[in-house]
Design a protein around this motif. Structure first.
Motif, PDB file in Angstrom:
ATOM      1  N   ASN A 299       0.699  16.282   8.080  1.00  0.00           N
ATOM      2  CA  ASN A 299       0.514  15.323   9.168  1.00  0.00           C
ATOM      3  C   ASN A 299       0.908  15.966  10.496  1.00  0.00           C
ATOM      4  O   ASN A 299       1.266  17.145  10.545  1.00  0.00           O
ATOM      5  CB  ASN A 299       1.295  14.026   8.902  1.00  0.00           C
ATOM      6  CG  ASN A 299       2.799  14.260   8.870  1.00  0.00           C
ATOM      7  OD1 ASN A 299       3.289  15.322   9.249  1.00  0.00           O
ATOM      8  ND2 ASN A 299       3.531  13.256   8.420  1.00  0.00           N
ATOM      9  N   LYS A 300       0.847  15.189  11.585  1.00  0.00           N
ATOM     10  CA  LYS A 300       1.097  15.751  12.918  1.00  0.00           C
ATOM     11  C   LYS A 300       2.501  16.341  13.032  1.00  0.00           C
ATOM     12  O   LYS A 300       2.733  17.274  13.801  1.00  0.00           O
ATOM     13  CB  LYS A 300       0.902  14.662  13.979  1.00  0.00           C
ATOM     14  CG  LYS A 300      -0.556  14.369  14.271  1.00  0.00           C
ATOM     15  CD  LYS A 300      -0.679  13.499  15.518  1.00  0.00           C
ATOM     16  CE  LYS A 300      -1.959  12.673  15.473  1.00  0.00           C
ATOM     17  NZ  LYS A 300      -1.755  11.318  14.923  1.00  0.00           N
ATOM     18  N   GLU A 301       3.443  15.780  12.267  1.00  0.00           N
ATOM     19  CA  GLU A 301       4.827  16.271  12.336  1.00  0.00           C
ATOM     20  C   GLU A 301       5.035  17.508  11.461  1.00  0.00           C
ATOM     21  O   GLU A 301       6.158  18.019  11.358  1.00  0.00           O
ATOM     22  CB  GLU A 301       5.817  15.172  11.905  1.00  0.00           C
ATOM     23  CG  GLU A 301       6.041  14.081  12.941  1.00  0.00           C
ATOM     24  CD  GLU A 301       4.867  13.107  13.034  1.00  0.00           C
ATOM     25  OE1 GLU A 301       4.391  12.649  11.969  1.00  0.00           O
ATOM     26  OE2 GLU A 301       4.408  12.839  14.164  1.00  0.00           O
ATOM     27  N   GLY A 302       3.974  17.951  10.803  1.00  0.00           N
ATOM     28  CA  GLY A 302       4.100  19.145   9.973  1.00  0.00           C
ATOM     29  C   GLY A 302       4.599  18.862   8.568  1.00  0.00           C
ATOM     30  O   GLY A 302       4.918  19.778   7.811  1.00  0.00           O
TER      31      GLY A 302
END
Ligand code: ARG
Length: 578
Positions: A299-302
């Motif tokens: 996801n965007k947070e890795g």
């Protein structure tokens, strides 16, 4: 010939670029041009100059190397190197005539059957039960059906798979509501408005606790194979698909009842699939759910995303079904290539499913998995296509409107068709226009649905192509002679000939790239080239020598055959008169 030479030149460039100094961009930009001044050859290419820079070599030598690679190519009389390294190609004109004559005699119009046919599953249309078929289903249906036609024509064994949404927890609510409707209205139930049906069921579910309890019980019973619930469920599926089949028929889409392979088909496989994924160490337990973690999807947070394949409550998901579905297609259907004609928003979903299926060995490496995504259909305001009140546009209403508009248009044009014949013409133009508007755009992008553009008799539209076809046919009704041996003397004739000869390569490209718009562009260009030919080369005018008339009639005949075949591959009908 132009495209063939370009292809061969690209290959030649790769071969002489042994040290990989040439950028892929330069190679893909390589093009072959038609010369204005034919005394310098029919075609030319200027790749040797930029290529020599990349290779740090003399351009004329590079040109000579390229020439050598193309030596002996059938259809080329000779190649000349001019100036700093221009390649000029002189075509063998007899070769062109021979190729055209062969194409005329061939019912396949030169399109060869593929050498290695594949069992190809095309997953398309896939509407949902008790829901109206919406516009994104229209896109999938129209694009998928064109692909199926092209692939079959190329000799592949095509299996149409209509992966309808016929399973899920919503069925408890739908069954409970169907029961109520049946009890209150007896037999005279009208289920034609699915949207209203679904909305009302949801309303009952949200506002009446007894109803909700019943609905939840029905889900469990349905999953447990209860006869009553299965019967009610089957009713909903049949009602929906009877309506959808009627739409397919109206759209001239080749899907039949036998092609329905809905989500429910894979139910029995699901427990085994999940167990197998656990055993293979692909899925793990997490807070009571069974999850697959794939490190490549973050996801965007890795953080690594988890894909649930079995919920805490034991329920399965869209993803689980699609994993089982691949196994079924490979094991049972023996699929070698699976094409998903599904909207682009589901790309990540498909990548996930494929990765899991590959890891588990359900989809061996040699099985090709392809997403053929498409963008959204937008209104003229650039927003998702909706009705004036903001609701989803029903396909039925859309087709009704198309027919009304065409009918008006025909009256304005002073058409004198009547009765059944008029109806048929209206139908063919309306359906053709709606389908072609969709097919003619690069499917990857969103497209703007615009009645005026798609129904226009000018430009890249179905009515224009259908009209071009009818006009050519009308020439034959007036002609006093029949088609005969081809001779190419005028430049416009040569251009038409070249365009006609590139039909087979276009069809093959549509099959391998799953891009129907390539065929649309081709047919449009062919019609344009034909119109210029027709303007500068009179066919049946007085004073034109008989042999010339016959040769030109043959070109007309071949053009009309290519238009008819090409439009047929797109699922669009032509008319002798319109
Ligand atoms: N029914 C789905 C929808 O309406 C499309 C199914 C696509 N095919 C698949 N194998 N997932 O979005």
């Amino acid at each position: 010939m132009k495209d063939k030479i370009a292809e061969l030149l690209k290959k030649a460039v790769r071969e002489i670029d042994t040290a990989h100094e040439v950028s892929p961009g330069l190679i893909s930009a390589l093009k072959v041009d038609i010369n204005k001044d034919r005394s310098r050859g029919d075609l030319s290419c200027s790749i040797a100059m930029p290529l020599s820079k990349a290779l740090h070599r003399n351009p004329r030598q590079v040109a000579e190397d390229l020439c050598a690679k193309l030596a002996g190519l059938e259809g080329i009389e000779r190649i000349e190197i001019a100036g700093p390294g221009f390649l000029n190609f002189f075509l063998d004109h007899d070769y062109t005539v021979r190729a055209l004559e062969r194409m005329c005699d061939d019912p396949r119009l030169g399109v060869e059957l593929c050498a290695a046919p594949k069992i190809t599953v095309v997953d398309y249309s896939a509407p949902n039960v008790a829901k109206e078929m919406a516009v994104h289903h229209l896109r999938s249906t129209v694009i998928g059906d064109a692909l199926v036609r092209v692939l079959e024509f190329l000799g592949h064994q095509v299996i149409r798979a209509n992966h309808i949404g016929d399973w899920g927890t919503q069925f408890g609510m739908l069954i409970a509501y169907l029961e109520e409707v049946e009890n209150s209205s007896g037999q005279g139930m009208d289920l034609s408005d699915f949207e209203a049906f679904y909305r009302q069921a949801k309303e009952r579910y949200d506002n009446d606790e007894d109803f909700a309890v019943r609905a939840r019980r029905y889900v469990v019973q349905l999953q447990g194979g209860d006869e009553y619930c299965l019967g009610m469920w089957r009713k909903l599926v049949n009602l929906t698909m009877t309506q959808n089949q009627a739409l397919y028929h109206r759209l001239d889409v080749t899907l039949s009842e036998g092609d329905i392979m809905g989500e429910s088909l894979y139910n029995e496989m699901l427990p085994g699939i999940v167990e197998d994924l656990i055993e293979r160490g692909i899925a793990v337990e997490d807070h009571g759910a069974i999850v697959v973690y794939l490190p490549q999807f973050k996801n965007k947070e890795g953080q690594v995303l988890g894909n649930i394949v079995r919920k805490q409550d034991g329920g399965y998901l869209y993803t689980t079904t699609d994993i089982a579905c691949i196994k079924y297609r490979v094991d049972k259907l023996k699929a070698q290539r699976i094409i998903y004609v599904v909207d682009s928003r589901q790309h990540q979903h498909l990548l996930t499913v494929w990765e899991i299926a590959r890891k588990a060995g359900y989809a061996p490496e040699d099985v090709v998995l392809e997403h053929c995504p498409f963008g959204m259909m937008l209104g003229k305001d650039g927003r998702p296509f909706k009705t004036r009140s903001g609701g989803t546009v029903k396909l039925r209403d859309l087709l009704d409107e198309a027919e009304e508009r065409v009918s008006r248009l025909l009256s304005e044009r002073g058409s004198n068709f009547e009765g059944a014949q008029r109806q048929e013409v209206v139908h063919n133009i309306a359906i053709g226009a709606v389908k072609y508007a969709d097919l003619s755009k690069n499917r990857n992008t969103d497209y703007v649905f615009d009645w005026d553009l798609m129904l226009s008799f000018e430009g890249n539209t179905a009515p224009y192509l259908q009209y071009a076809y009818s006009r050519i046919r009308s020439i034959f009704r007036k002609a006093a002679t029949t088609p005969g041996a081809i001779t190419l003397t005028d430049k416009a004739e040569e251009e038409l000939a070249a365009k006609l000869l590139s039909f087979p390569a276009t069809v093959t490209a549509v099959g391998s790239k799953c891009q129907p718009h390539l065929l649309c562009t081709y047919l449009y260009e062919l019609s344009e080239v034909f119109m210029s030919f027709y303007e500068s080369c009179p066919v049946i005018k007085e004073g034109v020598p008989l042999s010339v008339q016959q040769s030109r009639l043959k070109l007309c005949e071949l053009t009309s055959a290519v238009l008819r075949r090409g439009l047929d591959l797109l699922g669009i009908k032509v008319m002798e008169m319109m």
